[in-house]
Design a protein around this motif. Structure first.
Motif, short mmCIF file in Angstrom:
data_model
loop_
_atom_site.label_atom_id
_atom_site.label_comp_id
_atom_site.label_asym_id
_atom_site.label_seq_id
_atom_site.Cartn_x
_atom_site.Cartn_y
_atom_site.Cartn_z
N THR A 1 13.04 22.53 -1.80
CA THR A 1 14.33 22.83 -1.16
C THR A 1 15.48 22.16 -1.91
O THR A 1 16.52 22.78 -2.14
CB THR A 1 14.33 22.32 0.31
OG1 THR A 1 13.84 20.98 0.30
CG2 THR A 1 13.45 23.17 1.20
N ALA A 2 15.28 20.91 -2.32
CA ALA A 2 16.34 20.18 -3.04
C ALA A 2 16.57 20.80 -4.42
O ALA A 2 17.71 20.90 -4.90
CB ALA A 2 15.95 18.71 -3.18
N GLU B 1 21.35 26.36 -6.84
CA GLU B 1 22.39 27.19 -6.22
C GLU B 1 23.76 26.54 -6.42
O GLU B 1 24.69 27.17 -6.92
CB GLU B 1 22.05 27.29 -4.72
CG GLU B 1 22.96 28.16 -3.90
CD GLU B 1 22.60 29.63 -4.07
OE1 GLU B 1 23.48 30.38 -4.50
OE2 GLU B 1 21.43 30.00 -3.77
N GLU B 2 23.84 25.27 -6.02
CA GLU B 2 25.13 24.56 -6.07
C GLU B 2 25.72 24.54 -7.47
O GLU B 2 26.92 24.70 -7.67
CB GLU B 2 24.93 23.13 -5.56
CG GLU B 2 26.21 22.34 -5.50
CD GLU B 2 25.96 20.84 -5.27
OE1 GLU B 2 26.85 20.05 -5.62
OE2 GLU B 2 24.86 20.47 -4.76
N LEU C 1 16.07 23.95 -5.28
CA LEU C 1 16.76 25.23 -5.14
C LEU C 1 18.22 25.02 -4.70
O LEU C 1 19.11 25.74 -5.17
CB LEU C 1 16.01 26.13 -4.15
CG LEU C 1 14.62 26.59 -4.63
CD1 LEU C 1 13.94 27.45 -3.57
CD2 LEU C 1 14.70 27.33 -5.96
N ASP C 2 18.45 24.04 -3.83
CA ASP C 2 19.83 23.75 -3.43
C ASP C 2 20.67 23.38 -4.65
O ASP C 2 21.80 23.83 -4.81
CB ASP C 2 19.88 22.59 -2.42
CG ASP C 2 19.41 23.03 -1.03
OD1 ASP C 2 19.21 24.25 -0.83
OD2 ASP C 2 19.23 22.14 -0.16
N ALA C 3 20.09 22.53 -5.51
CA ALA C 3 20.82 22.10 -6.71
C ALA C 3 21.07 23.28 -7.64
O ALA C 3 22.15 23.43 -8.21
CB ALA C 3 20.05 21.00 -7.43
N ARG D 1 11.02 33.45 -1.13
CA ARG D 1 12.47 33.51 -0.89
C ARG D 1 13.16 34.61 -1.70
O ARG D 1 14.37 34.79 -1.57
CB ARG D 1 13.11 32.17 -1.27
CG ARG D 1 12.76 31.04 -0.37
CD ARG D 1 13.77 29.93 -0.61
NE ARG D 1 13.39 28.68 0.02
CZ ARG D 1 14.22 27.66 0.14
NH1 ARG D 1 15.44 27.73 -0.33
NH2 ARG D 1 13.81 26.54 0.72
N GLN E 1 11.21 15.36 -5.96
CA GLN E 1 12.13 16.35 -5.40
C GLN E 1 11.38 17.52 -4.77
O GLN E 1 10.65 18.24 -5.45
CB GLN E 1 13.07 16.87 -6.49
CG GLN E 1 14.04 15.83 -7.01
CD GLN E 1 14.99 15.33 -5.95
OE1 GLN E 1 15.46 16.09 -5.09
NE2 GLN E 1 15.27 14.03 -5.98
#
Ligand code: B1M
Length: 216
Positions: free
Chosen positions: A129-130, A136-137, A132-134, A166, A126
Motif C-alpha cells: 500500500t505504501a 501515485e503521489e 503504491l501510494d508513493a 487493483r 514497506q
C-alpha cells in the motif's frame, strides 16, 4: 596486507578506523568508486554472508560490517561520475514488507540517480500500500522492489498479485532484485501472475539497463 585485501578485510571485520584513508588511496591509485565497491567491498560482504550463514559470525558483527559498508559507500558517492542527462524517468524504490536489508537497494538508488533517473527511495519494510501510494503521489514511471530474505520473494509475489487485482499492472513496470531471487522465479513464476512488465535485475547495473529499456 595489500590495500585491496585490507579494504575487503575492513568489511569482514567491521573495522572503520582508517577506512577513509584507504578509500582515498584506492581512488588515488586509479580505481573508480564503483570498482572499489563491486570488486572489493562487496567481496567482503559476501564473506560476511557466508560466515553468518555457517554460524561462524554473530548478528551484531554482521551489523557492524553493514555499517562499515554503508559508510564506505557514502564516502565514495560524491566521487562517482554523474551523467548529465537528467529527467529520464522516475522510479519508486523500496525494500519489501518485513525486510530490513537496504544496502543493495541503496546502491540501485545511487546508480540510477547518477544516470539520469529520479529516484524516490521510501526505505525498508514497506507494505505494498505504501509503495503504491508513493508511486501515485510521485507519478512514478516504474516501481522497484528489493528484498533479500526468501520470505521476501513470497511477499513480492503477493505484491504483484495485489497490483494485478487493483488493475495497476499496466501502469507500472516492476523491477525486482535481491539475493534470494532468481531469474527463473521472476521470469517463470512471477510473470505468469502479472499482466504488466516485471523484470529481474541481478545487480544495480542490470537495474539501470532495464530502466533504460523500460523507459525507451
Ligand atoms: Co541478513 N540475511 N538478516 N542482515 N544479511 C542475509 C540476506 C542472509 C542470506 C545471510 C545468511 O544467512 N547467509 C539471510 C537470509 C536467509 C534467508 O532468507 N533464507 C539473512 C538473515 C537470516 C537475516 C536475519 C533474519 C537474521 C536474524 O535476525 N536472525 C535478519 C533479518 C531481519 C529482517 O529483514 N527482518 C537479518 C539482518 C541483517 C542485518 C541488519 C544485520 C544486515 C542488514 C543491514 C542493512 O542492510 N542495513 C544483514 C546483512 C548485511 C546480510 C548479508 C550478510 C549481506 C547483505 C548485503 O548487504 N549484501 C546477507 C548475506 C547475503 O546476501 N548473501 C544477509 C550486499 C548487497 C549489495 O547485496 O542486497 O543482494 P544485495 O544487492 C545486490 C543485488 O541483489 C541487487 O543489486 C545489488 C548489487 O548491485 N539488488 C537489486 C538488490 N536489490 C535490488 C533491487 C533492484 C535491482 C537490483 O531493483 C529494484
Amino acid at each position: 596486507l595489500p590495500l585491496e585485501e585490507r579494504l575487503k578485510r575492513r568489511i569482514i571485520d567491521g573495522e572503520r578506523n582508517g577506512l577513509e584513508a584507504d578509500l582515498d588511496t584506492a581512488m588515488a591509485e586509479g580505481r573508480t568508486p564503483l570498482s572499489i565497491i563491486n570488486d572489493l567491498l562487496l567481496d567482503g560482504m559476501k564473506v560476511v554472508g557466508e560466515l553468518f550463514g555457517s554460524g561462524q559470525m554473530q548478528l551484531p558483527f554482521v551489523l557492524q560490517s553493514a555499517e562499515v559498508m554503508k559508510t564506505a559507500v557514502a564516502y565514495l558517492e560524491p566521487h562517482m561520475e554523474r551523467a548529465d542527462d537528467d529527467g529520464k524517468g522516475r522510479i519508486v524504490l523500496a525494500t519489501v514488507k518485513g525486510d530490513v536489508h537496504d544496502i543493495g537497494k541503496n546502491l540501485v538508488d545511487i546508480i540510477l540517480s547518477n544516470n539520469g533517473y529520479d529516484v524516490v527511495n521510501i526505505g525498508i519494510k514497506q507494505p505494498i500500500t505504501a509503495i503504491l501510494d508513493a508511486a501515485e503521489e510521485h507519478r512514478a514511471d516504474a516501481i522497484g522492489m528489493s528484498g533479500l530474505l526468501v520470505k521476501s520473494t513470497v511477499i513480492m509475489k503477493e505484491n504483484l498479485a495485489e497490483m494485478a487485482t487493483r488493475g495497476v499492472a499496466e501502469r507500472w513496470p516492476v523491477l525486482l532484485g535481491g539475493a534470494a531471487l532468481t531469474r527463473a522465479y521472476v521470469e517463470d513464476d512471477l510473470r505468469s501472475i502479472y499482466p504488466g512488465q516485471v523484470h529481474y535485475a541481478r545487480d544495480a547495473f542490470e537495474g539501470l539497463s532495464l530502466m533504460d529499456r523500460v523507459m525507451a
